[in-house]
Write a protein that holds these residues in place. Structure first.
Motif, PDB file in Angstrom:
ATOM      1  N   GLY A  25       8.417 -17.320  14.750  1.00 31.36           N
ATOM      2  CA  GLY A  25       7.110 -17.012  14.109  1.00 31.36           C
ATOM      3  C   GLY A  25       6.238 -18.351  14.382  1.00 31.36           C
ATOM      4  O   GLY A  25       6.719 -19.381  14.825  1.00 31.36           O
ATOM      5  N   THR A  26       5.034 -18.156  13.599  1.00 28.74           N
ATOM      6  CA  THR A  26       3.974 -19.276  13.707  1.00 28.74           C
ATOM      7  C   THR A  26       3.814 -19.762  12.363  1.00 28.74           C
ATOM      8  O   THR A  26       3.566 -18.744  11.124  1.00 28.74           O
ATOM      9  CB  THR A  26       2.539 -18.839  14.349  1.00 28.74           C
ATOM     10  OG1 THR A  26       2.994 -18.276  15.681  1.00 28.74           O
ATOM     11  CG2 THR A  26       1.732 -19.650  14.327  1.00 28.74           C
ATOM     12  N   ALA A  28       2.047 -20.150   9.001  1.00 25.56           N
ATOM     13  CA  ALA A  28       0.520 -19.448   8.870  1.00 25.56           C
ATOM     14  C   ALA A  28      -0.077 -20.448   7.767  1.00 25.56           C
ATOM     15  O   ALA A  28      -1.412 -20.499   7.502  1.00 25.56           O
ATOM     16  CB  ALA A  28       0.885 -18.006   8.463  1.00 25.56           C
ATOM     17  N   ALA A  38       4.315 -16.516   9.568  1.00 26.62           N
ATOM     18  CA  ALA A  38       4.117 -15.224  10.360  1.00 26.62           C
ATOM     19  C   ALA A  38       4.980 -14.972  11.334  1.00 26.62           C
ATOM     20  O   ALA A  38       4.989 -15.804  12.496  1.00 26.62           O
ATOM     21  CB  ALA A  38       2.431 -15.298  11.035  1.00 26.62           C
ATOM     22  N   ASP A  40       7.039 -13.037  14.388  1.00 24.26           N
ATOM     23  CA  ASP A  40       6.863 -12.187  15.599  1.00 24.26           C
ATOM     24  C   ASP A  40       7.110 -10.843  15.461  1.00 24.26           C
ATOM     25  O   ASP A  40       6.368  -9.748  15.991  1.00 24.26           O
ATOM     26  CB  ASP A  40       7.510 -12.806  16.734  1.00 24.26           C
ATOM     27  CG  ASP A  40       6.873 -14.275  17.041  1.00 24.26           C
ATOM     28  OD1 ASP A  40       6.177 -14.668  16.720  1.00 24.26           O
ATOM     29  OD2 ASP A  40       7.907 -14.967  17.700  1.00 24.26           O
ATOM     30  N   GLU A  44       3.284  -6.990   8.930  1.00 26.57           N
ATOM     31  CA  GLU A  44       2.339  -8.173   8.056  1.00 26.57           C
ATOM     32  C   GLU A  44       2.642  -7.878   6.479  1.00 26.57           C
ATOM     33  O   GLU A  44       2.898  -7.120   6.041  1.00 26.57           O
ATOM     34  CB  GLU A  44       1.027  -7.952   8.514  1.00 26.57           C
ATOM     35  CG  GLU A  44       0.773  -8.385   9.954  1.00 26.57           C
ATOM     36  CD  GLU A  44      -0.678  -8.701  10.227  1.00 26.57           C
ATOM     37  OE1 GLU A  44      -1.494  -8.754   9.165  1.00 26.57           O
ATOM     38  OE2 GLU A  44      -1.282  -8.800  11.364  1.00 26.57           O
ATOM     39  N   HIS A  45       2.384  -9.105   5.818  1.00 25.00           N
ATOM     40  CA  HIS A  45       2.500  -9.220   4.488  1.00 25.00           C
ATOM     41  C   HIS A  45       1.240  -8.660   3.674  1.00 25.00           C
ATOM     42  O   HIS A  45       0.220  -9.164   4.308  1.00 25.00           O
ATOM     43  CB  HIS A  45       3.116 -10.584   3.774  1.00 25.00           C
ATOM     44  CG  HIS A  45       3.598 -10.316   2.436  1.00 25.00           C
ATOM     45  ND1 HIS A  45       2.735 -10.234   1.372  1.00 25.00           N
ATOM     46  CD2 HIS A  45       4.919 -10.228   1.787  1.00 25.00           C
ATOM     47  CE1 HIS A  45       3.718  -9.992   0.418  1.00 25.00           C
ATOM     48  NE2 HIS A  45       4.927 -10.279   0.827  1.00 25.00           N
ATOM     49  N   PRO A  49       0.174 -15.081   3.366  1.00 22.40           N
ATOM     50  CA  PRO A  49      -0.349 -15.110   5.034  1.00 22.40           C
ATOM     51  C   PRO A  49       0.905 -15.035   6.044  1.00 22.40           C
ATOM     52  O   PRO A  49       0.639 -14.994   7.126  1.00 22.40           O
ATOM     53  CB  PRO A  49      -0.465 -16.681   5.091  1.00 22.40           C
ATOM     54  CG  PRO A  49      -0.662 -17.256   3.741  1.00 22.40           C
ATOM     55  CD  PRO A  49       0.058 -16.170   2.652  1.00 22.40           C
ATOM     56  N   GLY A  50       2.066 -14.822   5.461  1.00 25.15           N
ATOM     57  CA  GLY A  50       3.256 -14.374   6.272  1.00 25.15           C
ATOM     58  C   GLY A  50       4.444 -13.628   5.497  1.00 25.15           C
ATOM     59  O   GLY A  50       4.341 -13.899   4.604  1.00 25.15           O
ATOM     60  N   GLU A  90       9.449 -11.020   0.627  1.00 29.26           N
ATOM     61  CA  GLU A  90       9.370 -12.153   1.817  1.00 29.26           C
ATOM     62  C   GLU A  90      10.801 -12.231   2.397  1.00 29.26           C
ATOM     63  O   GLU A  90      11.747 -12.067   1.824  1.00 29.26           O
ATOM     64  CB  GLU A  90       9.005 -13.424   1.117  1.00 29.26           C
ATOM     65  CG  GLU A  90       7.766 -13.659   0.390  1.00 29.26           C
ATOM     66  CD  GLU A  90       7.453 -14.683  -0.298  1.00 29.26           C
ATOM     67  OE1 GLU A  90       6.405 -15.166  -0.487  1.00 29.26           O
ATOM     68  OE2 GLU A  90       8.741 -15.394  -0.696  1.00 29.26           O
TER      69      GLU A  90
END
Length: 186
Positions: A25-26, A28, A38, A40, A44-45, A49-50, A90
């Protein structure tokens, strides 16, 4: 606003994950309490933000003052899945991959062993010395030379190399105690 408990695809995704799965992921967002990722894959949450979250201790084996020393927003990462946080919806993640360098240091280091290290910091209680890559120990003020010296950057400039003796290695607390006095006596 839709909360995480009202998002069945989020729960389905979290329950499909297994401990030690590698997720990409990235970064966020970086917060004082951890880092949002975030992912891949997966939804989405609905609030954060991820879906991925890394607590500060899981960012690195190394010690650091701020999460931004380890990661930055927009950075691509591969993380280990630890567990699903059912309270926040999460995926709890870790960037600490591979063997723990502190435990490897503890395996090869004995009390009484002499080492050379570079001063990385000075605190009122003593001097911080890096004795191996990413491994720091403390020379308590009572173990410094000359005796009764107050630890200061004038007396112990960062970058200075010291010869020290290991007086204790605490695997659980991940601490190393050092002595400059014993190194001179030996």
């Amino acid at each position: 606003m839709i909360g995480p408990t009202e998002t069945p695809e989020l729960w389905e995704f979290l329950h499909s994950l297994r401990t030690d799965d590698v997720l990409s992921g990235t970064i966020a967002a970086i917060e004082s309490f951890g880092v949002f990722v975030a992912l891949d894959e997966g939804p989405e949450h609905p609030e954060f933000p991820g879906v991925g979250f890394i607590t500060l201790p899981e960012l690195s084996w190394r010690s650091f003052e701020d999460a931004s020393e380890i990661v930055h927003v927009g950075q691509r990462v591969s993380c280990l899945f630890l567990q699903a946080d059912t309270t926040n919806g999460e995926a709890r993640l870790s960037l600490r991959t591979g063997p723990d360098p502190f435990q490897a240091f503890a395996d090869r280091t004995a009390v009484g062993q002499g080492l050379r290290g570079r001063i990385t910091g000075v605190r009122p209680f003593g001097v911080i010395v890096e004795v191996a890559d990413g491994i720091q120990g403390v020379v308590h003020r009572s173990e410094l030379l000359p005796p009764d010296v107050d630890p200061s950057e004038d007396a112990f400039p960062p970058g200075t190399v010291l010869t020290v003796v290991v007086t204790a290695v605490d695997r659980l607390r991940r601490t190393v105690s050092l002595s400059q006095r014993q190194a001179q006596a030996g």
